[in-house]
Design a protein around this motif. Structure first.
Motif, PDB file in Angstrom:
ATOM      1  N   ASP A 240       5.752  20.799  47.965  1.00  0.00           N
ATOM      2  CA  ASP A 240       6.659  21.871  47.550  1.00  0.00           C
ATOM      3  C   ASP A 240       7.835  21.315  46.758  1.00  0.00           C
ATOM      4  OD1 ASP A 240       8.496  20.866  49.391  1.00  0.00           O
ATOM      5  OD2 ASP A 240       8.186  22.480  50.836  1.00  0.00           O
ATOM      6  N   GLU A 241       8.735  22.205  46.355  1.00  0.00           N
ATOM      7  CA  GLU A 241       9.861  21.810  45.515  1.00  0.00           C
ATOM      8  C   GLU A 241      10.841  20.877  46.222  1.00  0.00           C
ATOM      9  OE1 GLU A 241      10.340  26.022  47.067  1.00  0.00           O
ATOM     10  OE2 GLU A 241       8.838  25.001  45.903  1.00  0.00           O
ATOM     11  N   ALA A 242      10.784  20.803  47.541  1.00  0.00           N
ATOM     12  CA  ALA A 242      11.638  19.888  48.314  1.00  0.00           C
ATOM     13  C   ALA A 242      10.920  18.560  48.577  1.00  0.00           C
ATOM     14  CB  ALA A 242      12.056  20.544  49.624  1.00  0.00           C
ATOM     15  N   ASN A 243       9.795  18.331  47.899  1.00  0.00           N
ATOM     16  CA  ASN A 243       8.980  17.118  48.046  1.00  0.00           C
ATOM     17  C   ASN A 243       8.408  16.942  49.446  1.00  0.00           C
ATOM     18  OD1 ASN A 243       9.093  16.292  45.367  1.00  0.00           O
ATOM     19  ND2 ASN A 243      11.066  15.280  45.695  1.00  0.00           N
ATOM     20  N   GLN A 244       8.227  18.046  50.165  1.00  0.00           N
ATOM     21  CA  GLN A 244       7.530  17.995  51.447  1.00  0.00           C
ATOM     22  C   GLN A 244       6.045  18.195  51.170  1.00  0.00           C
ATOM     23  OE1 GLN A 244       9.629  21.105  53.568  1.00  0.00           O
ATOM     24  NE2 GLN A 244      10.790  19.549  54.684  1.00  0.00           N
ATOM     25  N   SER A 245       5.208  17.385  51.809  1.00  0.00           N
ATOM     26  CA  SER A 245       3.759  17.455  51.583  1.00  0.00           C
ATOM     27  C   SER A 245       3.035  17.788  52.869  1.00  0.00           C
ATOM     28  CB  SER A 245       3.243  16.109  51.063  1.00  0.00           C
ATOM     29  OG  SER A 245       3.839  15.783  49.845  1.00  0.00           O
TER      30      SER A 245
ATOM     31  N   LYS B 213       5.959  26.427  41.489  1.00  0.00           N
ATOM     32  CA  LYS B 213       6.843  25.357  41.973  1.00  0.00           C
ATOM     33  C   LYS B 213       6.165  24.458  43.003  1.00  0.00           C
ATOM     34  CE  LYS B 213      11.253  27.415  40.983  1.00  0.00           C
ATOM     35  NZ  LYS B 213      12.587  27.695  41.457  1.00  0.00           N
ATOM     36  N   LYS B 214       4.938  24.740  43.342  1.00  0.00           N
ATOM     37  CA  LYS B 214       4.197  23.902  44.272  1.00  0.00           C
ATOM     38  C   LYS B 214       3.122  23.140  43.502  1.00  0.00           C
ATOM     39  CE  LYS B 214       4.774  26.540  48.516  1.00  0.00           C
ATOM     40  NZ  LYS B 214       6.135  26.684  48.355  1.00  0.00           N
TER      41      LYS B 214
END
Length: 143
Positions: free
Chosen positions: A34-39, A15-16
Motif C-alpha cells: 500500500d501507499e504506506a509501504n506495508q506489504s 495507489k496499491k
C-alpha cells in the motif's frame, strides 16, 4: 474482487502495487503493497464445489501458509461452512462434514473477518420451505 462463473478478476486502487506470485484456475496469490509501504500476501480463491477437489485445494493453500513476516489474507468463495449458523434451510449438516474446513482454518491460524449486510451469498433459487441459503464467501486473515 469479482468472480464471474468460474474465474477470478482482481481490481485494485491505483495507489496499491499488486504483484502476482502464483496462480491456477482456482486461485491467484499476490503480494500487495500500500501507499504506506506495508506489504501482505493476499490470495483470491474460487474453490471447487467437489469435496475431494476442495480438500486438495485447501491442502495446497495450507502449503502456501508460511509467508514469513508478511501478513496473509485469503478472500473468496471457499465453498464450505464452519457451522450450521452459516446455513439456512435444508438439512442440518453434521459436525464431521465441516471438519476439513475447520481444521484448515485452525491449522493455518486464520481468523474469519465476518461480514456486513446480508449473511448468505448463495441460495438455491427455490422459494418457500425449499429455500436453502449458505454463506460461502469469506475473508480469512492472520491475527
Amino acid at each position: 474482487m469479482l468472480v464471474l462463473s468460474g474465474g477470478i478478476t482482481i481490481l485494485w486502487r491505483w495507489k496499491k502495487v499488486v504483484q502476482v506470485i502464483s496462480r491456477d484456475d482456482w486461485y491467484v496469490e499476490t503480494l500487495v503493497m500500500d501507499e504506506a509501504n506495508q506489504s501482505w500476501n493476499q490470495i483470491f480463491i474460487y474453490a471447487s464445489c467437489d469435496e475431494k477437489k476442495c480438500g486438495d485445494q485447501l491442502n495446497r493453500l495450507q502449503t502456501m501458509n508460511d509467508v514469513g513476516e508478511l501478513g496473509r489474507v485469503m478472500i473468496g468463495d471457499i465453498n464450505d461452512i464452519l457451522s450450521n449458523e452459516e446455513k439456512e434451510g435444508g438439512n442440518t449438516r453434521s459436525e464431521g462434514s465441516m471438519a476439513m474446513f475447520r481444521d484448515f482454518v485452525r491449522q493455518c491460524g486464520l481468523l474469519d473477518l465476518g461480514f456486513s449486510g446480508h449473511p448468505f451469498m448463495w441460495w438455491n433459487k427455490s422459494s418457500g420451505i425449499d429455500t436453502i441459503k449458505i454463506r460461502l464467501d469469506r475473508v480469512l486473515c492472520d491475527p
